[in-house]
Design a protein around this motif. Structure first.
Motif, PDB file in Angstrom:
ATOM      1  N   SER A 101      -6.592  -2.933   5.318  1.00  0.00           N
ATOM      2  CA  SER A 101      -5.152  -2.997   5.086  1.00  0.00           C
ATOM      3  C   SER A 101      -4.792  -2.408   3.722  1.00  0.00           C
ATOM      4  O   SER A 101      -3.843  -1.624   3.599  1.00  0.00           O
ATOM      5  CB  SER A 101      -4.675  -4.448   5.184  1.00  0.00           C
ATOM      6  N   LEU A 102      -5.544  -2.770   2.704  1.00  0.00           N
ATOM      7  CA  LEU A 102      -5.266  -2.263   1.360  1.00  0.00           C
ATOM      8  C   LEU A 102      -5.442  -0.747   1.287  1.00  0.00           C
ATOM      9  O   LEU A 102      -4.697  -0.056   0.575  1.00  0.00           O
ATOM     10  CB  LEU A 102      -6.175  -2.952   0.339  1.00  0.00           C
ATOM     11  N   HIS A 105      -2.432   1.747   1.813  1.00  0.00           N
ATOM     12  CA  HIS A 105      -1.530   2.139   0.722  1.00  0.00           C
ATOM     13  C   HIS A 105      -2.273   2.381  -0.588  1.00  0.00           C
ATOM     14  O   HIS A 105      -1.662   2.753  -1.589  1.00  0.00           O
ATOM     15  CB  HIS A 105      -0.411   1.104   0.516  1.00  0.00           C
ATOM     16  N   TRP A 106      -3.601   2.179  -0.581  1.00  0.00           N
ATOM     17  CA  TRP A 106      -4.471   2.610  -1.685  1.00  0.00           C
ATOM     18  C   TRP A 106      -5.559   3.511  -1.086  1.00  0.00           C
ATOM     19  O   TRP A 106      -6.734   3.126  -1.014  1.00  0.00           O
ATOM     20  CB  TRP A 106      -5.142   1.416  -2.366  1.00  0.00           C
ATOM     21  N   MET A 480       5.553   2.519   3.820  1.00  0.00           N
ATOM     22  CA  MET A 480       4.803   2.049   2.652  1.00  0.00           C
ATOM     23  C   MET A 480       5.139   0.606   2.239  1.00  0.00           C
ATOM     24  O   MET A 480       4.237  -0.219   2.069  1.00  0.00           O
ATOM     25  CB  MET A 480       5.000   2.999   1.475  1.00  0.00           C
ATOM     26  N   PRO A 481       6.391   0.235   2.067  1.00  0.00           N
ATOM     27  CA  PRO A 481       6.656  -1.162   1.660  1.00  0.00           C
ATOM     28  C   PRO A 481       6.207  -2.174   2.706  1.00  0.00           C
ATOM     29  O   PRO A 481       5.811  -3.294   2.358  1.00  0.00           O
ATOM     30  CB  PRO A 481       8.173  -1.193   1.462  1.00  0.00           C
ATOM     31  N   TYR A 482       6.231  -1.784   3.963  1.00  0.00           N
ATOM     32  CA  TYR A 482       5.821  -2.701   5.028  1.00  0.00           C
ATOM     33  C   TYR A 482       4.297  -2.837   5.082  1.00  0.00           C
ATOM     34  O   TYR A 482       3.781  -3.905   5.423  1.00  0.00           O
ATOM     35  CB  TYR A 482       6.383  -2.214   6.364  1.00  0.00           C
ATOM     36  N   GLN A 484       2.457  -2.657   2.407  1.00  0.00           N
ATOM     37  CA  GLN A 484       2.159  -3.532   1.267  1.00  0.00           C
ATOM     38  C   GLN A 484       2.415  -4.987   1.632  1.00  0.00           C
ATOM     39  O   GLN A 484       1.628  -5.881   1.281  1.00  0.00           O
ATOM     40  CB  GLN A 484       2.997  -3.104   0.062  1.00  0.00           C
ATOM     41  N   ARG A 486       2.192  -6.159   4.626  1.00  0.00           N
ATOM     42  CA  ARG A 486       1.079  -6.492   5.532  1.00  0.00           C
ATOM     43  C   ARG A 486      -0.121  -6.992   4.735  1.00  0.00           C
ATOM     44  O   ARG A 486      -0.768  -7.970   5.122  1.00  0.00           O
ATOM     45  CB  ARG A 486       0.704  -5.259   6.346  1.00  0.00           C
ATOM     46  N   SER A 487      -0.439  -6.330   3.635  1.00  0.00           N
ATOM     47  CA  SER A 487      -1.587  -6.744   2.826  1.00  0.00           C
ATOM     48  C   SER A 487      -1.361  -8.110   2.187  1.00  0.00           C
ATOM     49  O   SER A 487      -2.303  -8.903   2.053  1.00  0.00           O
ATOM     50  CB  SER A 487      -1.876  -5.697   1.742  1.00  0.00           C
ATOM     51  N   VAL A 488      -0.110  -8.394   1.799  1.00  0.00           N
ATOM     52  CA  VAL A 488       0.199  -9.727   1.256  1.00  0.00           C
ATOM     53  C   VAL A 488      -0.044 -10.787   2.325  1.00  0.00           C
ATOM     54  O   VAL A 488      -0.693 -11.811   2.082  1.00  0.00           O
ATOM     55  CB  VAL A 488       1.654  -9.784   0.750  1.00  0.00           C
TER      56      VAL A 488
END
Length: 528
Positions: A101-102, A105-106, A480-482, A484, A486-488
């Motif tokens: 997941s990370l 976006h990374w 992208m914000p979604y 991020q 998701r990772s939270v």
């Protein structure tokens, strides 16, 4: 092409014939002479009408049952080993899932090693949680519940110990193969077929004891949970072996067989495990039978007869015959019937006894999981429609839907089942009651964040890809914000899993103390 599609339909027809054979046998043996009194099969004398939650009861609360205590003692070791294995794979799979997941976006994080690239990490996550956590824990619960509903100890209890060892070794070998880039390259079938032989062999050691136990049951009627378990344990080996036969299909034909398997492993393996478990624990904990026993069997036979063709809607827009996809869509719509039958039965019982949710944490897990099964099923049927599928296909929306079923439904139900059966099996209370509540809120809040992010982000992504005036890169940036978020959500879920695992280890290893839900017997009632 026509030969391959025809073969696929023939295989699905064989699976449906197995269901039909069960139906004919059931009619011939009066299993379908449905009476509401059959819903009381899960209770012993004096139990009905009493809340049964081993995580909350005091010494004088439990209705002690020496017959069931002896039954639990026989199945105790294989059940705890399978649960421990499943939890281990859950923790490991969760860590790989969080890394995957990370990396969305990374993308440059952990890119120095091939084994840590997104494709391999995500695949490791999928196989560990499905074949490790969900399958092993689901089998453990089935091994524990089946003898109880048949009022007889588990037969051949040493066989599941062999099966657990073989299954763990095969899954470990499969994970190592995937990490090194050796896969079959198909969704849900990534483990090399040579390794899958080990999984298939291990499965025999789980199926045989349950079938023998059912054959030697002390009650004539098979409670609805038994139907789900027996059917799932018969369907899954057929699906798994056929889908893994090498060198038969390629190209479009291979994709068709792939999604025939991938969706059926959800609907004809994981769903029977989860729904069957909910049908036992919801009424058992509340102390009241399900709302309508006849509806429960309607739901089972609807699943058996309608589900096998559902998976091909994943190939809408692909180079496959239109009538095959249309057939799948029709079957998806027909699934409203068994899902509504399950929903009415389970949700009405819970809604009439909301007070029990305050008193029982296992019930919270199971009841919420059952509710999310209804939502996941409705969402899946609607998602199969071409107008909806044109937006959601190839987006993160599909990932959210998959997790609504495999996690929101099945995993929550299994959490509740484990919280219930461990004290009954070990004679030891869960040492940290507050940790159970913390686990519940971590995974529920985490999953809600995860699911909402992927659902909203997936719809926006799909609309962006359908808009020819917008560049493809914009469909990536809009998510992208979604991703991020998701990772939270995934981080909260993974933290809940770690807490669950630590709590389980402490509960099993703590010094034995008398518990009202278990007994120490010199000899089990039946050990063969």
């Amino acid at each position: 092409m026509s030969l391959t599609i025809g073969l696929l339909l023939a295989l699905s027809f064989v699976v449906s014939l197995l269901a039909l054979a069960f139906l004919i046998w059931a009619i011939n043996n009066n299993q379908l002479r449905i009476e509401q009194r059959h819903a009381y099969t899960i209770f012993t004398e004096g139990e009905a009408g009493q809340v049964d939650d081993p995580t909350a009861e005091r010494e004088d609360d439990h209705h002690f049952d020496i017959e069931r205590a002896g039954i639990d003692r026989v199945s105790r070791l294989p059940v705890l080993i399978l649960v421990a294995s499943g939890i281990g794979w859950l923790v490991l799979g969760s860590l790989f899932g969080l890394v995957a997941s990370l990396k969305l976006h990374w993308p440059d994080w952990l890119d120095a090693q091939a084994a840590l690239t997104f494709g391999r990490v995500r695949t490791l996550h999928l196989n560990m949680v499905i074949y490790g956590w969900a399958s092993m824990t689901g089998i453990a619960v089935a091994l524990w519940v089946t003898p109880r509903i048949f009022h007889t100890p588990l037969r051949l209890p040493r066989l599941p110990l062999i099966g657990a060892a073989l299954w763990n070794m095969a899954l470990l070998a499969g994970a190592i193969a995937i990490a090194n880039g050796w896969t079959d390259g198909e969704e849900w079938l990534e483990i090399p077929w040579q390794v899958d032989i080990g999984l298939a062999t291990a499965g025999v050691f789980f199926v045989v004891p349950i079938i023998v136990t059912a054959a030697r049951r002390e009650v004539h009627h098979i409670y609805v949970t038994g139907w789900y378990y027996l059917a799932g344990l018969c369907w899954f080996p057929v699906l798994f072996v056929i889908a893994n036969i090498p060198y038969i299909h390629s190209g479009v034909q291979e994709a068709t067989v792939n999604w025939w398997f991938a969706h059926n492993v959800l609907g004809l393996w994981l769903t029977p495990l989860g729904v069957g478990t909910a049908y036992y624990f919801i009424p058992k904990i509340i102390g009241k039978p399900i709302y309508s026993y006849s509806l429960s069997l309607l739901g089972f036979w609807g699943l058996a007869l309608f589900y096998s063709q559902v998976g091909i809607h994943h190939l809408i827009g692909g180079p496959v015959p239109t009538w095959v996809v249309t057939l799948s869509i029709v079957h998806s719509m027909m699934m409203f019937i068994p899902v509504l039958a399950v929903a009415v039965n389970q949700h009405v019982l819970v809604a009439r006894n909301l007070w029990a949710l305050r008193e029982s944490i296992p019930l919270r897990f199971v009841a919420l999981g059952a509710l999310l099964y209804t939502l996941a099923s409705f969402q899946g049927s609607i998602e199969a429609l071409r107008t909806v599928n044109s937006v959601t296909h190839f987006t993160h929306y599909t990932v959210g839907h998959a997790h609504l079923g495999a996690y929101g439904f099945l995993t929550l139900v299994l959490f509740g089942a484990v919280y219930y059966l461990v004290p009954r099996s070990t004679g030891r209370q869960w040492p940290w009651p507050a940790a159970m509540a913390a686990h519940f809120w971590l995974v529920v809040v985490g999953f809600l964040v995860y699911f909402a992010a992927l659902t909203i982000g997936g719809v926006l992504q799909g609309l962006a890809m359908l808009d020819a005036t917008r560049p493809f890169a914009e469909s990536v940036r809009v998510t992208m914000p979604y991703l991020q978020a998701r990772s939270v959500g995934g981080s909260l879920m993974a933290l809940g899993h770690l807490l669950f695992a630590v709590h389980f280890v402490v509960a099993v290893l703590q010094r034995p103390a008398p518990h009202p839900g278990a007994t120490v017997l010199s000899k089990p009632a039946v050990a063969a």
